[in-house]
Design a protein around this motif. Structure first.
Motif, PDB file in Angstrom:
ATOM      1  N   ALA A 320     -12.613 -26.426 -23.666  1.00 49.49           N
ATOM      2  CA  ALA A 320     -13.148 -27.777 -23.860  1.00 49.49           C
ATOM      3  C   ALA A 320     -12.183 -28.800 -23.284  1.00 49.49           C
ATOM      4  O   ALA A 320     -10.977 -28.570 -23.204  1.00 49.49           O
ATOM      5  CB  ALA A 320     -13.362 -28.043 -25.351  1.00 49.49           C
ATOM      6  N   LEU A 321     -12.737 -29.949 -22.881  1.00 48.07           N
ATOM      7  CA  LEU A 321     -11.919 -31.047 -22.365  1.00 48.07           C
ATOM      8  C   LEU A 321     -11.364 -31.811 -23.558  1.00 48.07           C
ATOM      9  O   LEU A 321     -12.089 -32.528 -24.250  1.00 48.07           O
ATOM     10  CB  LEU A 321     -12.773 -31.957 -21.477  1.00 48.07           C
ATOM     11  CG  LEU A 321     -12.043 -32.980 -20.608  1.00 48.07           C
ATOM     12  CD1 LEU A 321     -11.193 -32.291 -19.551  1.00 48.07           C
ATOM     13  CD2 LEU A 321     -13.037 -33.918 -19.937  1.00 48.07           C
ATOM     14  N   LEU A 322     -10.051 -31.664 -23.818  1.00 44.58           N
ATOM     15  CA  LEU A 322      -9.413 -32.216 -25.016  1.00 44.58           C
ATOM     16  C   LEU A 322      -8.189 -33.037 -24.637  1.00 44.58           C
ATOM     17  O   LEU A 322      -7.584 -32.815 -23.582  1.00 44.58           O
ATOM     18  CB  LEU A 322      -8.977 -31.083 -25.953  1.00 44.58           C
ATOM     19  CG  LEU A 322     -10.071 -30.162 -26.489  1.00 44.58           C
ATOM     20  CD1 LEU A 322      -9.444 -28.990 -27.222  1.00 44.58           C
ATOM     21  CD2 LEU A 322     -11.016 -30.926 -27.407  1.00 44.58           C
ATOM     22  N   PRO A 323      -7.781 -33.989 -25.511  1.00 47.58           N
ATOM     23  CA  PRO A 323      -6.516 -34.711 -25.269  1.00 47.58           C
ATOM     24  C   PRO A 323      -5.354 -33.734 -25.175  1.00 47.58           C
ATOM     25  O   PRO A 323      -5.326 -32.708 -25.864  1.00 47.58           O
ATOM     26  CB  PRO A 323      -6.389 -35.624 -26.498  1.00 47.58           C
ATOM     27  CG  PRO A 323      -7.785 -35.792 -26.997  1.00 47.58           C
ATOM     28  CD  PRO A 323      -8.497 -34.503 -26.692  1.00 47.58           C
ATOM     29  N   THR A 324      -4.393 -34.049 -24.341  1.00 44.44           N
ATOM     30  CA  THR A 324      -3.271 -33.139 -24.115  1.00 44.44           C
ATOM     31  C   THR A 324      -2.396 -33.017 -25.358  1.00 44.44           C
ATOM     32  O   THR A 324      -2.268 -33.951 -26.136  1.00 44.44           O
ATOM     33  CB  THR A 324      -2.403 -33.627 -22.940  1.00 44.44           C
ATOM     34  OG1 THR A 324      -2.057 -35.002 -23.170  1.00 44.44           O
ATOM     35  CG2 THR A 324      -3.142 -33.512 -21.631  1.00 44.44           C
ATOM     36  N   ILE A 325      -1.809 -31.825 -25.504  1.00 42.48           N
ATOM     37  CA  ILE A 325      -0.849 -31.579 -26.582  1.00 42.48           C
ATOM     38  C   ILE A 325       0.476 -32.228 -26.188  1.00 42.48           C
ATOM     39  O   ILE A 325       1.091 -31.856 -25.191  1.00 42.48           O
ATOM     40  CB  ILE A 325      -0.632 -30.076 -26.809  1.00 42.48           C
ATOM     41  CG1 ILE A 325      -1.936 -29.400 -27.228  1.00 42.48           C
ATOM     42  CG2 ILE A 325       0.450 -29.850 -27.854  1.00 42.48           C
ATOM     43  CD1 ILE A 325      -1.824 -27.901 -27.368  1.00 42.48           C
ATOM     44  N   LEU A 326       0.891 -33.233 -26.965  1.00 40.25           N
ATOM     45  CA  LEU A 326       2.142 -33.937 -26.694  1.00 40.25           C
ATOM     46  C   LEU A 326       2.898 -34.135 -28.006  1.00 40.25           C
ATOM     47  O   LEU A 326       2.304 -34.072 -29.082  1.00 40.25           O
ATOM     48  CB  LEU A 326       1.864 -35.304 -26.064  1.00 40.25           C
ATOM     49  CG  LEU A 326       1.238 -35.316 -24.673  1.00 40.25           C
ATOM     50  CD1 LEU A 326       0.818 -36.732 -24.324  1.00 40.25           C
ATOM     51  CD2 LEU A 326       2.224 -34.810 -23.645  1.00 40.25           C
ATOM     52  N   PRO A 327       4.191 -34.390 -27.938  1.00 45.79           N
ATOM     53  CA  PRO A 327       4.900 -34.799 -29.151  1.00 45.79           C
ATOM     54  C   PRO A 327       4.251 -36.023 -29.766  1.00 45.79           C
ATOM     55  O   PRO A 327       3.631 -36.830 -29.068  1.00 45.79           O
ATOM     56  CB  PRO A 327       6.309 -35.114 -28.629  1.00 45.79           C
ATOM     57  CG  PRO A 327       6.445 -34.304 -27.387  1.00 45.79           C
ATOM     58  CD  PRO A 327       5.075 -34.240 -26.777  1.00 45.79           C
ATOM     59  N   THR A 328       4.390 -36.183 -31.082  1.00 43.09           N
ATOM     60  CA  THR A 328       3.678 -37.222 -31.826  1.00 43.09           C
ATOM     61  C   THR A 328       3.874 -38.612 -31.245  1.00 43.09           C
ATOM     62  O   THR A 328       2.935 -39.379 -31.076  1.00 43.09           O
ATOM     63  CB  THR A 328       4.128 -37.210 -33.308  1.00 43.09           C
ATOM     64  OG1 THR A 328       4.002 -35.892 -33.814  1.00 43.09           O
ATOM     65  CG2 THR A 328       3.275 -38.154 -34.115  1.00 43.09           C
ATOM     66  N   MET A 329       5.107 -38.972 -30.908  1.00 40.05           N
ATOM     67  CA  MET A 329       5.384 -40.313 -30.381  1.00 40.05           C
ATOM     68  C   MET A 329       4.650 -40.550 -29.069  1.00 40.05           C
ATOM     69  O   MET A 329       4.048 -41.587 -28.848  1.00 40.05           O
ATOM     70  CB  MET A 329       6.892 -40.484 -30.159  1.00 40.05           C
ATOM     71  CG  MET A 329       7.715 -40.416 -31.431  1.00 40.05           C
ATOM     72  SD  MET A 329       7.641 -41.935 -32.405  1.00 40.05           S
ATOM     73  CE  MET A 329       8.493 -43.071 -31.339  1.00 40.05           C
ATOM     74  N   ASP A 336      -6.174 -40.897 -26.199  1.00 34.52           N
ATOM     75  CA  ASP A 336      -6.994 -39.817 -25.673  1.00 34.52           C
ATOM     76  C   ASP A 336      -7.211 -39.969 -24.175  1.00 34.52           C
ATOM     77  O   ASP A 336      -8.121 -39.371 -23.603  1.00 34.52           O
ATOM     78  CB  ASP A 336      -8.346 -39.792 -26.395  1.00 34.52           C
ATOM     79  CG  ASP A 336      -8.210 -39.411 -27.858  1.00 34.52           C
ATOM     80  OD1 ASP A 336      -7.144 -38.882 -28.218  1.00 34.52           O
ATOM     81  OD2 ASP A 336      -9.153 -39.642 -28.624  1.00 34.52           O
ATOM     82  N   ALA A 337      -6.397 -40.791 -23.498  1.00 35.63           N
ATOM     83  CA  ALA A 337      -6.650 -41.099 -22.098  1.00 35.63           C
ATOM     84  C   ALA A 337      -6.444 -39.892 -21.194  1.00 35.63           C
ATOM     85  O   ALA A 337      -7.124 -39.740 -20.193  1.00 35.63           O
ATOM     86  CB  ALA A 337      -5.751 -42.248 -21.647  1.00 35.63           C
ATOM     87  N   HIS A 338      -5.479 -39.022 -21.524  1.00 36.15           N
ATOM     88  CA  HIS A 338      -5.177 -37.861 -20.698  1.00 36.15           C
ATOM     89  C   HIS A 338      -5.810 -36.636 -21.332  1.00 36.15           C
ATOM     90  O   HIS A 338      -5.411 -36.209 -22.426  1.00 36.15           O
ATOM     91  CB  HIS A 338      -3.651 -37.695 -20.579  1.00 36.15           C
ATOM     92  CG  HIS A 338      -3.247 -36.633 -19.621  1.00 36.15           C
ATOM     93  ND1 HIS A 338      -1.930 -36.242 -19.466  1.00 36.15           N
ATOM     94  CD2 HIS A 338      -3.963 -35.873 -18.753  1.00 36.15           C
ATOM     95  CE1 HIS A 338      -1.870 -35.289 -18.547  1.00 36.15           C
ATOM     96  NE2 HIS A 338      -3.083 -35.048 -18.108  1.00 36.15           N
ATOM     97  N   GLN A 339      -6.815 -36.066 -20.652  1.00 34.86           N
ATOM     98  CA  GLN A 339      -7.536 -34.919 -21.194  1.00 34.86           C
ATOM     99  C   GLN A 339      -7.500 -33.766 -20.205  1.00 34.86           C
ATOM    100  O   GLN A 339      -7.496 -33.969 -18.987  1.00 34.86           O
ATOM    101  CB  GLN A 339      -8.992 -35.291 -21.501  1.00 34.86           C
ATOM    102  CG  GLN A 339      -9.134 -36.370 -22.566  1.00 34.86           C
ATOM    103  CD  GLN A 339     -10.591 -36.714 -22.824  1.00 34.86           C
ATOM    104  OE1 GLN A 339     -11.346 -37.008 -21.906  1.00 34.86           O
ATOM    105  NE2 GLN A 339     -10.988 -36.683 -24.086  1.00 34.86           N
ATOM    106  N   VAL A 340      -7.493 -32.553 -20.739  1.00 32.92           N
ATOM    107  CA  VAL A 340      -7.439 -31.368 -19.893  1.00 32.92           C
ATOM    108  C   VAL A 340      -8.304 -30.269 -20.502  1.00 32.92           C
ATOM    109  O   VAL A 340      -8.396 -30.136 -21.723  1.00 32.92           O
ATOM    110  CB  VAL A 340      -5.973 -30.888 -19.713  1.00 32.92           C
ATOM    111  CG1 VAL A 340      -5.337 -30.546 -21.056  1.00 32.92           C
ATOM    112  CG2 VAL A 340      -5.886 -29.719 -18.757  1.00 32.92           C
ATOM    113  N   ALA A 341      -8.972 -29.501 -19.631  1.00 35.40           N
ATOM    114  CA  ALA A 341      -9.796 -28.377 -20.072  1.00 35.40           C
ATOM    115  C   ALA A 341      -9.042 -27.088 -19.797  1.00 35.40           C
ATOM    116  O   ALA A 341      -9.154 -26.499 -18.713  1.00 35.40           O
ATOM    117  CB  ALA A 341     -11.142 -28.389 -19.342  1.00 35.40           C
TER     118      ALA A 341
END
Length: 360
Positions: A320-329, A336-341
């Motif tokens: 699925a096209l989801l927001p990227t996994i990043l550190p909380t900050m 949600d601007a950066h999404q990746v499938a």
């Protein structure tokens, strides 16, 4: 008391700057393949398969990917040069055609396209001024000729010198300026540029790109910019959408995509860009093999057969096209601007690298 007139795009704004100018939802298009006359099963090329995205007002969305990924078909579906099989479009809050209150005729006046082949885009029997004035004249605009001459001057072609010429008398860069002027004749709000500078040499390309930037600021235009040249996309775009085999695999702000690409296909594309730095030269091909057959795309992730990180989950389920996994900050700043499938970006997918990233 003096008043300042707003650009046509701002004057026609219905929902304010926060409302996207164009929203595309689950756009699909399959083309039938001519097979053996005695075959029972019909075959289709899955050119565009569930594409969804939004374009903010006054911004440029760059669309990149290998040849055959569906970039140009997506553009033609949006312009309704090709009818989609399914999906919906919303233009400044109004549904388009059968999906809402904005008729196709009105929508087409808000949108224009500039194609790669500048010569084939022009009628060889029409002079340059008649080419630009043709559309407005057909719609009953009284000052069509005066508007055409003004636009000709704005794109850097002196009307007294070029108005009476014909396409074969112009260079490629001059013809593309004429195509841009013609696209602006209806005062559109959205311009689709399909490899519009690909056929130009570098010096002319730079001039046309600068012209597009100036016109965008002057007229509050929004661009969909399709190109194979990732340097040009980086220069012109605010956001980038990466497509692979009819699907969106990554979308986000241009600096995030170029600086922190999250999909292995995006990273492979960027690694193939020529670099003048000897320390950053690519010594081996970032990808092996060819894209799968679009007539019968593989199940699960369509990139898995060329991905060095593919696991069993990639074959079993489509990411699925989801927001990227990043550190909380960082996630709070990025939203949600950066999404990746990609299953490596989904903590619930079961992919070992996704689990490791969440644990870290």
């Amino acid at each position: 008391m003096t008043t300042t007139s707003l650009p046509a795009a701002q004057a026609a704004d219905r929902g304010g700057p926060a409302q996207p100018l164009l929203t595309v939802r689950d756009l699909k298009k399959r083309f039938p393949v001519r097979g053996h006359p005695f075959e029972c099963e019909k075959k289709f090329v899955h050119a565009v398969d569930g594409v969804s995205f939004s374009v903010a007002k006054g911004k440029t969305l760059g669309i990149v990917g290998e040849s055959g990924c569906g970039k140009s078909t997506t553009a033609r579906l949006i312009a309704r040069l090709v009818e989609p099989d399914s999906g919906a479009m919303i233009f400044d809050g109004d549904g388009v055609g059968e999906f809402g209150g904005l008729a196709l005729k009105a929508f087409r006046r808000e949108l224009q396209m500039v194609f790669q082949d500048s010569f084939a885009s022009l009628n060889p029997r029409l002079s340059i001024v008649d080419t630009i004035a043709f559309g407005p004249r057909a719609h009953g605009v009284a000052d069509a000729d005066a508007r055409a001459r003004a636009l000709l001057a704005r794109v850097g072609l002196e009307p007294g010198q070029f108005a009476s010429r014909y396409p074969h008398e112009l260079s490629g860069g001059q013809r593309q300026r004429v195509n841009i002027a013609r696209a602006l004749a209806f005062e559109p709000r959205l311009l689709i540029l399909d490899e519009a500078v690909a056929a130009l040499d570098k010096s002319v390309q730079a001039q046309v790109l600068n012209l597009l930037q100036e016109l965008k600021a002057e007229r509050a235009l929004t661009y969909l910019f399709i190109s194979h040249d990732l340097h040009v996309v980086h220069y012109l775009s605010d956001d980038v959408m990466v497509m692979y085999l009819g699907k969106v695999v990554e979308i986000g702000p241009v600096e995030r995509i170029y600086g922190q690409a999250a999909h292995p296909y995006t990273r492979a594309l960027l690694s193939a860009v020529p670099s003048m730095d000897p320390a950053r030269r690519t010594e081996k091909s970032p990808l092996s093999g060819d894209p799968p057959n679009p007539i019968n795309p593989p199940p699960g992730c369509r990139f898995r057969e060329r991905c060095p990180s593919a696991e069993a989950v990639c074959a079993g389920r489509e990411p699925a096209l989801l927001p990227t996994i990043l550190p909380t900050m960082m996630q709070a700043a990025a939203g949600d601007a950066h999404q990746v499938a990609c299953h490596m970006n989904d903590p619930l997918s079961g992919h070992t690298q996704a689990i490791a990233r969440v644990a870290a």
